[in-house]
Design a protein around this motif. Structure first.
Motif, PDB file in Angstrom:
ATOM      1  N   GLU A  60     -50.480 150.747 -42.930  1.00 44.92           N
ATOM      2  CA  GLU A  60     -51.029 149.370 -43.374  1.00 44.92           C
ATOM      3  C   GLU A  60     -52.220 149.520 -44.133  1.00 44.92           C
ATOM      4  OE1 GLU A  60     -49.022 146.574 -43.479  1.00 44.92           O
ATOM      5  OE2 GLU A  60     -47.483 147.762 -42.674  1.00 44.92           O
ATOM      6  N   GLU A  61     -53.106 150.405 -43.518  1.00 47.08           N
ATOM      7  CA  GLU A  61     -54.398 150.539 -44.074  1.00 47.08           C
ATOM      8  C   GLU A  61     -54.435 151.291 -45.555  1.00 47.08           C
ATOM      9  OE1 GLU A  61     -58.324 153.274 -43.056  1.00 47.08           O
ATOM     10  OE2 GLU A  61     -57.320 152.504 -41.491  1.00 47.08           O
ATOM     11  N   TYR A  62     -53.482 151.993 -45.716  1.00 52.58           N
ATOM     12  CA  TYR A  62     -53.230 152.655 -46.945  1.00 52.58           C
ATOM     13  C   TYR A  62     -52.739 151.578 -47.988  1.00 52.58           C
ATOM     14  CZ  TYR A  62     -50.673 154.687 -50.783  1.00 52.58           C
ATOM     15  OH  TYR A  62     -50.432 155.156 -52.083  1.00 52.58           O
ATOM     16  N   LEU A  63     -51.893 150.715 -47.676  1.00 50.21           N
ATOM     17  CA  LEU A  63     -51.193 149.698 -48.250  1.00 50.21           C
ATOM     18  C   LEU A  63     -52.397 148.741 -48.777  1.00 50.21           C
ATOM     19  CD1 LEU A  63     -47.771 148.828 -46.709  1.00 50.21           C
ATOM     20  CD2 LEU A  63     -48.379 150.016 -48.716  1.00 50.21           C
ATOM     21  N   GLN A  64     -53.299 148.264 -47.893  1.00 51.04           N
ATOM     22  CA  GLN A  64     -54.441 147.373 -48.137  1.00 51.04           C
ATOM     23  C   GLN A  64     -55.273 148.122 -48.997  1.00 51.04           C
ATOM     24  OE1 GLN A  64     -55.739 146.143 -44.332  1.00 51.04           O
ATOM     25  NE2 GLN A  64     -54.017 145.040 -43.950  1.00 51.04           N
ATOM     26  N   ALA A  65     -55.664 149.343 -48.922  1.00 48.18           N
ATOM     27  CA  ALA A  65     -56.703 150.035 -49.736  1.00 48.18           C
ATOM     28  C   ALA A  65     -55.882 150.113 -51.305  1.00 48.18           C
ATOM     29  CB  ALA A  65     -56.831 151.251 -49.240  1.00 48.18           C
ATOM     30  N   ASN A  66     -54.791 150.559 -51.272  1.00 49.81           N
ATOM     31  CA  ASN A  66     -53.955 150.633 -52.415  1.00 49.81           C
ATOM     32  C   ASN A  66     -53.991 149.142 -53.316  1.00 49.81           C
ATOM     33  OD1 ASN A  66     -52.673 152.131 -54.381  1.00 49.81           O
ATOM     34  ND2 ASN A  66     -50.753 151.381 -53.873  1.00 49.81           N
ATOM     35  N   VAL A  67     -53.722 148.328 -52.387  1.00 54.86           N
ATOM     36  CA  VAL A  67     -53.881 146.710 -53.261  1.00 54.86           C
ATOM     37  C   VAL A  67     -55.321 146.634 -53.885  1.00 54.86           C
ATOM     38  CG1 VAL A  67     -53.735 144.147 -52.795  1.00 54.86           C
ATOM     39  CG2 VAL A  67     -51.886 145.879 -52.059  1.00 54.86           C
ATOM     40  N   ALA A  68     -56.192 146.856 -53.046  1.00 51.02           N
ATOM     41  CA  ALA A  68     -57.713 146.509 -53.145  1.00 51.02           C
ATOM     42  C   ALA A  68     -58.094 147.685 -54.297  1.00 51.02           C
ATOM     43  CB  ALA A  68     -58.821 146.874 -52.078  1.00 51.02           C
ATOM     44  N   HIS A  69     -57.453 148.815 -54.452  1.00 49.66           N
ATOM     45  CA  HIS A  69     -58.009 149.566 -55.562  1.00 49.66           C
ATOM     46  C   HIS A  69     -57.202 149.136 -56.991  1.00 49.66           C
ATOM     47  CE1 HIS A  69     -58.521 153.146 -57.757  1.00 49.66           C
ATOM     48  NE2 HIS A  69     -57.292 153.510 -57.963  1.00 49.66           N
ATOM     49  N   GLN A  70     -56.001 148.732 -56.612  1.00 51.40           N
ATOM     50  CA  GLN A  70     -55.476 148.236 -57.919  1.00 51.40           C
ATOM     51  C   GLN A  70     -56.232 147.058 -58.424  1.00 51.40           C
ATOM     52  OE1 GLN A  70     -51.133 147.202 -56.902  1.00 51.40           O
ATOM     53  NE2 GLN A  70     -50.950 149.550 -57.113  1.00 51.40           N
ATOM     54  N   THR A  71     -56.677 145.967 -57.620  1.00 49.41           N
ATOM     55  CA  THR A  71     -57.335 145.129 -58.033  1.00 49.41           C
ATOM     56  C   THR A  71     -58.868 145.597 -58.815  1.00 49.41           C
ATOM     57  OG1 THR A  71     -56.674 143.803 -56.208  1.00 49.41           O
ATOM     58  CG2 THR A  71     -58.409 142.915 -57.275  1.00 49.41           C
ATOM     59  N   SER A  72     -59.550 146.500 -58.015  1.00 52.00           N
ATOM     60  CA  SER A  72     -60.782 147.011 -58.604  1.00 52.00           C
ATOM     61  C   SER A  72     -60.762 147.834 -59.748  1.00 52.00           C
ATOM     62  CB  SER A  72     -61.663 147.805 -57.735  1.00 52.00           C
ATOM     63  OG  SER A  72     -60.820 148.977 -57.087  1.00 52.00           O
TER      64      SER A  72
END
Length: 165
Positions: free
Chosen positions: A86-98
């Motif tokens: 779940e942490e990976y998924l959240q970081a991946n979404v944040a990374h795509q946004t950034s």
């Protein structure tokens, strides 16, 4: 010497983790590699990702037991693995946004391969005091989706990070 077959399929810890669908290991004479390939084809991408995180978590727990004499219960391993997922998924979404913001600012980031090509990124490291190193790599498709990865530790006679790569 412990085998991968034992670690992932026949040890009591793995049997408890993989004792129920969708990850159940069959009682037939199928090898764990064939089982993993079958899971790659039959599971959804998200479920297969979770399986890979569980396998990594079992491997990590084995190392904790071996090197630190500290291990987790099957329940704790599953909870930690899903939290990391779940942490990976959240970081991946944040990374795509950034990443969209950073593209506008001109910063350099990972660039996907063209078309149907795959891209392999590697990184190496070493400990100068022991002349030992390690190497890891990730293969991604043109959408940035994870395809495969590897890690190799305890490389002998390594003199630099570049040498490890």
């Amino acid at each position: 010497m412990e085998s991968l077959e034992h670690l992932f399929c026949t040890c009591n810890l793995s049997r408890e983790i993989f004792g129920n669908p969708p990850f159940s290991f069959p009682q037939s004479h199928i090898t764990w590699k064939d089982w993993l390939l079958e899971r790659a084809v039959t599971l959804t991408p998200a479920m297969f990702d979770k399986l890979l995180v569980l396998l990594w978590s079992i491997w990590r727990n084995r190392n904790e037991v071996l090197w630190r004499d500290k291990g987790k219960s099957p329940h704790q391993i599953i909870i930690a693995a899903m939290a990391w997922y779940e942490e990976y998924l959240q970081a991946n979404v944040a990374h795509q946004t950034s990443s969209a913001v950073n593209r506008q600012s001109g910063r350099k980031f990972w660039k996907p391969p063209f078309g149907t090509a795959l891209k392999l990124n590697v990184d190496g490291g070493f400990l100068p005091t022991t002349n030992q190193g390690g190497l890891g790599g990730v293969v991604r498709d043109s959408q940035g989706h994870f395809i495969a990865g590897f890690a190799h530790s305890r490389m002998e006679h390594v003199s630099s990070s570049l040498h490890a790569e």
